[in-house]
Motif scaffolding. Sequence first.
Motif, PDB file in Angstrom:
ATOM      1  N   VAL A  76       0.869  -1.179   0.000  1.00 17.06           N
ATOM      2  CA  VAL A  76       0.000   0.000   0.000  1.00 17.06           C
ATOM      3  C   VAL A  76       0.898   1.218   0.000  1.00 17.06           C
ATOM      4  O   VAL A  76       1.537   1.533   0.997  1.00 17.06           O
ATOM      5  N   ALA A  77       0.950   1.820  -1.153  1.00 17.45           N
ATOM      6  CA  ALA A  77       1.959   2.870  -1.301  1.00 17.45           C
ATOM      7  C   ALA A  77       1.558   4.186  -0.670  1.00 17.45           C
ATOM      8  O   ALA A  77       2.378   4.893  -0.125  1.00 17.45           O
ATOM      9  N   ALA A  78       0.307   4.524  -0.785  1.00 14.32           N
ATOM     10  CA  ALA A  78      -0.030   5.888  -0.387  1.00 14.32           C
ATOM     11  C   ALA A  78      -1.341   5.968   0.360  1.00 14.32           C
ATOM     12  O   ALA A  78      -2.043   6.941   0.277  1.00 14.32           O
ATOM     13  N   PRO A 110      -8.877   0.439  -2.518  1.00 11.07           N
ATOM     14  CA  PRO A 110      -7.721   1.312  -2.576  1.00 11.07           C
ATOM     15  C   PRO A 110      -8.017   2.474  -3.519  1.00 11.07           C
ATOM     16  O   PRO A 110      -8.613   2.292  -4.575  1.00 11.07           O
ATOM     17  N   GLY A 111      -7.619   3.631  -3.155  1.00 10.08           N
ATOM     18  CA  GLY A 111      -7.773   4.767  -4.046  1.00 10.08           C
ATOM     19  C   GLY A 111      -9.056   5.531  -3.871  1.00 10.08           C
ATOM     20  O   GLY A 111      -9.250   6.568  -4.465  1.00 10.08           O
ATOM     21  N   PRO A 129      -1.335   4.478  -7.205  1.00  9.74           N
ATOM     22  CA  PRO A 129      -2.463   3.628  -7.564  1.00  9.74           C
ATOM     23  C   PRO A 129      -3.585   3.619  -6.533  1.00  9.74           C
ATOM     24  O   PRO A 129      -4.703   3.282  -6.853  1.00  9.74           O
ATOM     25  N   ASN A 130      -3.311   3.986  -5.326  1.00 11.66           N
ATOM     26  CA  ASN A 130      -4.346   3.812  -4.311  1.00 11.66           C
ATOM     27  C   ASN A 130      -4.506   5.010  -3.387  1.00 11.66           C
ATOM     28  O   ASN A 130      -4.856   4.870  -2.234  1.00 11.66           O
ATOM     29  N   CYS A 131      -4.233   6.178  -3.899  1.00  8.45           N
ATOM     30  CA  CYS A 131      -4.517   7.376  -3.103  1.00  8.45           C
ATOM     31  C   CYS A 131      -4.721   8.526  -4.067  1.00  8.45           C
ATOM     32  O   CYS A 131      -3.870   8.792  -4.911  1.00  8.45           O
ATOM     33  N   THR A 146       5.934   7.496  -8.060  1.00  8.84           N
ATOM     34  CA  THR A 146       6.142   8.944  -7.987  1.00  8.84           C
ATOM     35  C   THR A 146       4.773   9.614  -7.981  1.00  8.84           C
ATOM     36  O   THR A 146       3.940   9.304  -8.835  1.00  8.84           O
ATOM     37  N   ALA A 147       4.539  10.487  -7.036  1.00  9.61           N
ATOM     38  CA  ALA A 147       3.229  11.144  -6.935  1.00  9.61           C
ATOM     39  C   ALA A 147       3.354  12.625  -7.256  1.00  9.61           C
ATOM     40  O   ALA A 147       4.404  13.235  -7.045  1.00  9.61           O
TER      41      ALA A 147
END
Lengths: 360, 185
Positions: A76-78, A110-111, A129-131, A146-147
């Motif tokens: 879960v990246a973000a 997610p997201g 992908p999930n925020c 990268t966001a």
Amino acid sequence: MTGQDDWLWDGSGEPDDELAEIANALRPLAYDGDPPALPARGGHGWWPGLLLAAAVLLVVSAAWWMQPAPEAPAVVAAEPVPAPAPLVAAQPESPKMPTQPAPAPGSMRPGWDGPRVTQLDAWEVEGTPNCNSIGEGNWLETGETTATVAIADIGQMRVEPGTKVRLVHSTPDEHRLELLRGRISASVDAPPRLLVLQTPSVTAVDLGCAYNLAVDDAGNTDIHVLSGYVALEDPRRSVWVPADALAHTRLDQGPGTPYFDDAPPDLRQALSELDFGPRQADSLDRAMGSARLRDTLSLIELLPALSRAERGLVYDKVVELTPHKTARKRLPRRKPVIDLDGGAIENLRDVQGRYWYREN
Amino acid sequence: MAVVPLPEPVAAEPGDEVGVWVAAARQGDTQAFAALHAHYCRVVHAILLARVPRQDADDLVQDVFLKAWQHLPGLASDGAFGGWLCRIARNRATDHLRTRRTLVELPEDMGHHDAPVAEAKQILAVIRGLPDAYRETLLMRLVEGMTGPEIAERTGMTPGSVRVNLHRGMAQLRERLGVHKKERP
């Protein structure tokens, strides 16, 4: 106060002939312009668009919600989560910052977490992908992605992989972020001091600019200003970093002296010794000896870190580097500079700043 | 300068017109913003003139007010408008100097040969050599024709600070111009 002082103050009292002559001579320079043509402001114009976008987003999200839930990603990246334990012991969580409860595993896609898209204080996030937004108190961890984050309506921030950053608060007069580790690139078009970025070792205050900033695992901070200015503020020392300059900050040592990105290696090395040690007997001599005209930036910002006697030497060096007689006349006097008088330092910076960006 | 019709303050205390204009301009009232321009343009011009070449200062006044217009909704307090506008002007001047780096600097008096303007520029050059606080205040008084109370009200400085800046700045200016104050009997 004399009558002539009153005349200077508000035009009353005895006229001062010389003063009147000076004022008359200067009068052709007075401003005589009209108000600018004002463009439509985002304020009201974007509301209908925002509401429409929110409605569309809700419909799309509802449709997404009706589909069978995919398996949760391995990483879960973000995901906005409650503030985790800080990585740096000396960086306590602020109890004032509300955090949102962590979603139960699998309970939320997610997201999307529904209500947050309608929060006015949430910032849009793209690229993860999930925020798709972060609100006050939320952490953003990019993992391998990268966001791109919209900094309210004043700018944009690129958040590189491996970065952990939190939106502390977003108010009309200050947007404050906490960067625990990683690297960001911020670009802001707004009046000064609207964007504040806290790191474990320093507070970076945007004065209207673009910059890259990185925090390593030890909490040390490096900044490279691309346009405008940034103030690095710390109780021990504060420095002013203009475009094309870099500055390093070490945890528990405060910010170091800024220098231009084309500064001579000898100057960089000498500044590092003076700022973070170990200081050599000739560190200051080497700094002054290698300084070029535009390196007066470093010499001026170095002043507060030096003894009074050393400040005198540095002042003399700045005068020596000043190329034109007329510019030298504009320099503040030696004593207020040695006394670290704020106005004198600003004046010194102002006079020298005219040479920092000229092509030599 | 064009005469700008000032909106009538509504339910305001005497002297509180600025707060009314700021509140209205925040809501998109362009007439109210024009009133703010009329009220503050000389302050902004003096701040710019203290830092940038004269031929650039007029254009930058427009830039400063455009930026203020765009960001006014984010201003925390209506009463802080004057100081906030001054900060925008100082930053705009500094940024302007930085971005001029690739240009060849032309003499400020290029194309102008009339004696009064040349004299004004000579005096301006001397004022620019004074400390920031003095040169801004002196330019507001001597170039823009503002009184001390007006300067205090519009910049957010205390009247005492303005008076000191004027007094000390004028003393330094006289010294550098070689003008001696006449003592009256």
